[in-house]
Structures are given as C-alpha cells and as structure tokens.
Write a protein that holds these residues in place. Sequence first.
Motif, short mmCIF file in Angstrom:
data_model
loop_
_atom_site.label_atom_id
_atom_site.label_comp_id
_atom_site.label_asym_id
_atom_site.label_seq_id
_atom_site.Cartn_x
_atom_site.Cartn_y
_atom_site.Cartn_z
N LEU A 167 0.82 -1.20 0.00
CA LEU A 167 0.00 0.00 0.00
C LEU A 167 0.86 1.26 0.00
N ASP A 168 0.37 2.26 -0.70
CA ASP A 168 0.81 3.63 -0.53
C ASP A 168 -0.20 4.26 0.42
N TRP A 169 0.23 5.14 1.32
CA TRP A 169 -0.73 5.70 2.28
C TRP A 169 -1.88 6.40 1.58
N GLU A 176 -11.21 3.24 -3.66
CA GLU A 176 -10.92 1.98 -4.34
C GLU A 176 -10.30 1.00 -3.34
N GLN A 177 -10.77 -0.24 -3.36
CA GLN A 177 -10.36 -1.22 -2.35
C GLN A 177 -9.09 -1.94 -2.79
N GLN A 178 -8.00 -1.58 -2.14
CA GLN A 178 -6.70 -2.17 -2.43
C GLN A 178 -6.37 -3.30 -1.46
N CYS A 179 -7.23 -3.56 -0.50
CA CYS A 179 -7.07 -4.67 0.44
C CYS A 179 -8.24 -5.63 0.27
N MET A 180 -7.98 -6.91 0.46
CA MET A 180 -9.08 -7.86 0.50
C MET A 180 -10.04 -7.45 1.61
N SER A 241 -1.36 7.13 -7.98
CA SER A 241 -0.23 7.64 -7.22
C SER A 241 1.00 6.76 -7.40
N CYS A 242 2.14 7.41 -7.61
CA CYS A 242 3.42 6.71 -7.73
C CYS A 242 4.09 6.52 -6.37
N GLY A 243 3.48 7.05 -5.32
CA GLY A 243 4.01 6.83 -3.98
C GLY A 243 4.98 7.88 -3.51
N ASP A 244 5.34 8.84 -4.36
CA ASP A 244 6.31 9.87 -3.96
C ASP A 244 5.79 11.28 -4.22
N GLY A 245 4.49 11.42 -4.39
CA GLY A 245 3.91 12.72 -4.68
C GLY A 245 3.62 12.94 -6.15
N VAL A 246 4.16 12.07 -7.00
CA VAL A 246 3.90 12.14 -8.45
C VAL A 246 2.64 11.34 -8.75
#
Length: 850
Positions: A167-169, A176-180, A241-246
């Motif tokens: 996960l990205d925060w 959108e559900q990214q976890c089961m 999200s790319c996880g770094d603000g991009v």
Amino acid sequence: MLALIERSHAYVLLYNTETNDLWEYSDCAYYNSRYNDTIKYCVRPRNTSAAIECANEGEKWLFTDLLANNISPGDVLSWSSSIEVADNYAHAFYNRSTVFSADTFLCKCTNNMSFGKHCEYSLFNAFTIEAAIQLQFILKFNKIANHRWAAIVCYETLSCDFGLLCLDWRNICDGEQQCMDGVDEQNCDKLEFNECEENEYRCDLDCMDHSDEPYHNTLVCFTSPADFECDERMGPRTVWSCGDGVQIVPWMRLPYQQIIMTGSDCSNFRNLNYICETSRYVAAWTLPNGMCEFSRNYDDPRFDGTTANMSSMEMCVYLLKCGLTDGFERDCPCGRNTSCYNLMISYCPNPQWIQYPNMGLIRPYVLTYYIAQESYSDKTPAYFVFSGTIQCRGYRAVASTNMNITILSNHVPQYILSPYKDFYFCLNALIEKNTSVSIKYFPVTCWNDSRTFLNHSYNYIDICPNFQQCISAYRINDGDIDCPHGEDEKVEIATSPCAKIQRHRFQCSPLQKTCFPVRVLGTGERCTNKFDQYVYGTGKMINSISCKHRNDDGCRFLKTYVEESSKKEKNVSSIVHSIETIPHRFYCDSHWDVYPPTDEKTEFCQEWTCRKQWFRCKTHQCIPLKYVCDGEWDCSDASDEQAIFSYKNVLDINQDIQNLSNIIEKNCKKPYLKQPYSNFCNISNEYPCLLANVTNPLDIKRNRPCINLALIGDGVYDCYGGLDERNTATGCQKRMKGFDFPCENRQYCIPLTTLCTRHCPNNEDASLCFHNRKNDACNGFDDANRNSRIRIQVADFPSGENTLGSVVQYYDVNDINMNLIPRYRQVFHEMPSDFGFDHNLTQVPILAVL
C-alpha cells in the motif's frame, strides 16, 4: 529512511534515539529544504536487535571516563552520536551527583561519514546529511540507475492482504479497495459524511489533495526533497499515485495497455513493479523484490535456462517472460528472433492459462493470465479473473478461481481504462453475495438515517445507486466524476447540493449550480459561460493568477471570486479590477503588465508624469532615455524611433531632457536614412514596409511599400503581417504581438520562433518566407531570419517573504555583434513554467533562448 536534516558544522544531530517497541519510527535527522520544508528522515522499526557496541570504528567511552577527562557536552555533541545521549551526559556533567550505571557509555564516531547512537549509520558519499540527501536527489535524475538501489516505499501501519504491491498511504480512503475485504476503505464514511462547523472549510480528502488550493504542480517530486508538496500530497481520485507525490494518468497504471498511447511511467517505475516485462516503452526484467532490471543480458540467479532447479510452472513463467521481452535475460532459450511458443507448449501445465504475476496486482482480487503465443506485440493479459472478497452496498462480494469469473474480451478495454474496477466486481452476476450480519459491508441506506458526530444529518442523495460505495452529496457537480457513468456531474437540481458550504465552492451561474473546489478552477472548461477558465469571461485566465500563500493578492482574489460566484448580486467590475492591480510604476511604461493591456491605453496616460530624464512618447508613455532610437520600438506608435520625425513639439514636451536634439540627430536621422525601401519612401513622414490588404505585397512597383507614420499604432494593420501594430496588437500567447504573424483565420497564429517552419492555413505568410529564403531586406521581418529572441529574468525576493516574483525582459539580438535590444517585459508572480531556471542562481540574471 524518511528524512530531514539539520546541518551543524560537519557533524550529524540525530533525534528520537531513545525509543521502544511502540514507536513507529526512531533515529531521526532533520533537513531544511529549499522549499521551506523541515523534513524528518527516520528509521522504521526493525526486528533485528539494536547494536550494543560502537560500529564503524567508533570509540566507546564510559561516562565515568568522560567525566574524568572533563570532556564537555559540546564536545560529545560533535561526535555525531545522538541528541538524547548528549543530553543524558550533559545532565551528569553539570550534576556530578547524578547516579548512573557504571557501564553507561556513548560512542564517538571517528569516521567522518558515520553517525548514530552506536555509529551504526554511514552517509552516502558525503560528510553531512544535508549533502547526502542533496546528492541522493541529484542521482535520481538518472532514473534507471537509481532504480537499482532504491526500494518500493510501503505504508505498513495498516496490515492487510494487498496482493503483490504494498500500500501507498494514499490508497487509504481513496474510494478503491486495495485490500481484501475492503479493509483500507473501512470507516471512511466518517470522513465522507463529516459535517464542518460554520468557521471551518470542508476538504475533499483532508485537504492533502490541495482541494483548498488552486491547482499547480511545478515540482518534480521524484527529484525534489519537498515534504508538503510531495510526501504529504494527495491527487484527485482520477489519477494513480506513484508513492512519492507524483501522479500519472490511470491507464498508465497498466503499462501493457495499448488503447491510449499517451502518458508516461512513474519516475520511480512503481507502475512497473512486479510486471516489468509488460512495459511498452522500456525493456526490463522483474527482480525477486518486484523492482526492475533494465540492462539487457542480465543474469537472473533464479534461472539458468534449464529445468534442473525449476518446476514446470516456474519454467513456464520464465519462458513467458523471455517471450514478453524478446529474450532479455542472459540464459533465455528463446525470444531472440526465436519464438517461445513451442517451449511453452512443452513445459506449461496449461498453455492457455499462464498466471503472471502469481498474485493480484492491480487489485488483490484480480488475477491476470496469458496465453502461449508466437509473439507478444501486445503484452496485455488475455484474461482478468476475479478471486477474493470486497465490500459492496448491502453485501460482500465473493469470488474464487474455480468460479471462473472472467472479464469478457469485449469488456477488457473498458475495464482497463476504468478507474472503477470495484464496480465491475460488485455488479458481476456470477459472484456470491454474502449478507451475513457478522461481516462488514457498506449499508444500502448509506447511513441516511444516522447522524454525524456533530449531530448533523448526513448530506446524502442517492445519485449513483449501483455504485459499491456511498458518496456525499457534496460530490455532486464538484468537477470530478465519482459515479462510474458520471451521473454525479450531470445533475440539474433546483437547490445546490453544497448549499451549506457554497461560499467555499464555485458556482458557474444560477442556471448551472456547480460546487467546484478552488483547485478545479483553470483546469478545464466545465462552465458553459467559461467563468471557471476566465475571470467573468474577460481575457484574464484563472490559471495565470498566482496563489502561493494565503495572504497573496492572488489568493485573496480567488477566495473572493469563489465567494461571490453564488451571490445574486455581485460587483463584477470591482472584482475584475482587483486582480488587474499592478505597481504604480508599471503604468504607462510601454510594457504590457496586464491583459488586456489597460495599463498602456493612451487615454489613461494623457496626464501621466514621467520620471526625470525619461522620454515621453507621443502616446504619453514614459521610457528611459537610452531606449530612444536604439533600434527597437518602445512607444506604441514608434515615436521613439522612426515616428519621432513626425512627433511635433517633441523637444518642448521633453524639454527637461538635455541635448535631446543632438540625440535625435545622431541616433535617429542617420541610421534611419538607410532603411530598406528608403528609396521608395519619404522617411520624414513615411514608414517603409510591405503593404497589408493587397494581392501581392512583393509587387512593390504596384504596391508602394510605404505608410504614413501617423498610421503606426492606430490599431489597423497597414503593413504586411501587422508590423506597424507590433506594440498594440495581441500576439500568439496573449502578449504584445511583436513579430508574431497573425493568419487571416484568427484562430491561427505563428510565433516568431516558428516562422517559415509553420504556416498559415491559407499560406498568406508565403511572402515573408520568400523574402527570408532570398535573404532580401524587408524591414523588420528580416529580424525573423537573423534575430534570436532572448529573455533575461531577474528574480526579486521581497524582504520577509517567500514568494518568488519575477520580471522577464525580452530582447532581440540585433546584429552580428550580439547587441541586445530590449523589446518588452512581462511580470510574473511565480516562475514561468517554460523558463529555464537554475535554483542555484536565484540572485543572478538568467539568460535563456526563447
């Protein structure tokens, strides 16, 4: 490591070293970035036991020895150990009666690059944390090299089954559900249906999405250490999200898709993780940790091209990867102009169902399968199969691989492009619907019968009833599509759904009751009257208004503009005037500082007083004396250049200027006697130029190339290409025309930089390009051939402010000696996005070719 630095000479100050198992981070350093952020770089908890001795050749000093040698706390601080350890020693140093254990010690980091409580950390090719972090971001400019030693950034506070990609925060409560089981979207309704107090602003997503700010993204987060702008930034729900603000466009999340060919990968290649072989743009190989290797003929230690250490399924996947990458890995037995098909038929247990990757990636419940093929010009998986559970409205959707719930081929393109992948799962006719009261799922009523913490009723309208999640009525007509079919943005209702917070939302008109947050303004034409693009339909573009800090003129204007938008009566002229306010000295100076250029209107400048030793134009504009007859028009009517000959009473009007008659005689009469076509024209009252509004401007025998000097700047094109109106007409980019070429079809305009490389639809610029090819002089237009447009920026930093204001001065290179002639100036309240800006030279004039 997360990150922030405090630079103190050549040693490192480390904080939060005295921690326990309940802490989420420890061992923090602080860094003050150039973006005015204080960024904290810390270490996450690790299962390994902490070192008890000094590492990296560090010296162990007992407190008793330190006190015996009378070593001061300041000396200890310079040993790059930790703030807490130095503080503990200081307590013992200044209070000699303090009781401490006989084996209490600290470490002296003797290696210039080591630091930490036990000297356990080493700096990366630097002697300060500041330098190490700056170097790290410099190295990131080589994205592929950086990828080799970087790691996938994960949000670890929430533990769930997320499939392969952690996960990205920003995945939490993003709809959108990214976890089961939808764990990452659990209880998000408390944010969605929260009601704010009267003196509070309602954010879209906790305002980390900058919904309270105008849209601007000038930072390249991958290479910029900016905490608030990048690390703590969320994007709208329509991006990935790319996880770094991009953020990237959502279809690039699936790098193999070939439906939309535009877009780019994440700079950190997060969208390629675990499926590197499927990229359309770059050849790569997936490593065991999910990262990518970009060097062809890479030797993967897991594979040697034989079945000795591999199962049939492992060999099958290996061959698939070789086929997808044209034999990228060193030992690939196929792919280099040799099909992998026959080998895959031999080794794969089921060549028609090859699972890759081996777990869910785009969602934990979505598995992808390939088919053995002769070639893979299209790397899109053949099948998308549902297997898992998520929450829906009124039930929990359940699917397993043996149920064979597959996205049909005719729906694959739609599924790939859709950001609403949970919607497809919840509405699939083959899933099981678990409605047991013992499990969690979204309620059918969307808590419409409940109250908020502040005892308000939920602001809910069932605008998209088949959607799996509940959305607040505040999302209706807010400029972002939330329902899968866009129903929330097509609502025509008498009462605005955001009436409670309308003062904070932009309404297009009484007939188009929108609820746009300020970040939507200037990002696209959603209002039929275009008020979201232009200030009340004037020429002032919303996205040209700079709003960096809450007290900026631009921010105050936008706040007023939004607040006034829903009022029945509004003072439009007053609001427009407020944003056109410019410094007093910028009026009547011949430069366009607002658009439309009301600051240079002749009728406004009639009573204007010029500075001492400044030249007053016939238009009553004021310019520095050195600009008179310097070869460049500054006055709108050219009365500082050729038209100075018809400027009656020029000496009387400018009587305070000494020797003006000599300046005119020396700098004006002599140079302009040898103008192009001067043999045809009377230079004392005519300006030589090819004529406009004639069939053939080049036929100078029939069309005498002269106009009366009084016609310059009168608003009418008398010269070919509007040369006589270069300082009064609008050019291609809503600035002073200059030498831009206006086509007859005013929808088209050719900038100076592309003259004779781009052409008007009706080819009316052909005469200009003919002259350029022939190298003939045509007065002014030869500048398009031999002059380069240059601009110099001087960045002003007002005392006590962080706002960057800048004035861009445009020049022409006039001759082979590279003499710079001032043309016109533009004022920006922020750095122009297309300007070559060196952050290390902010106090120095910067030169860049336009």
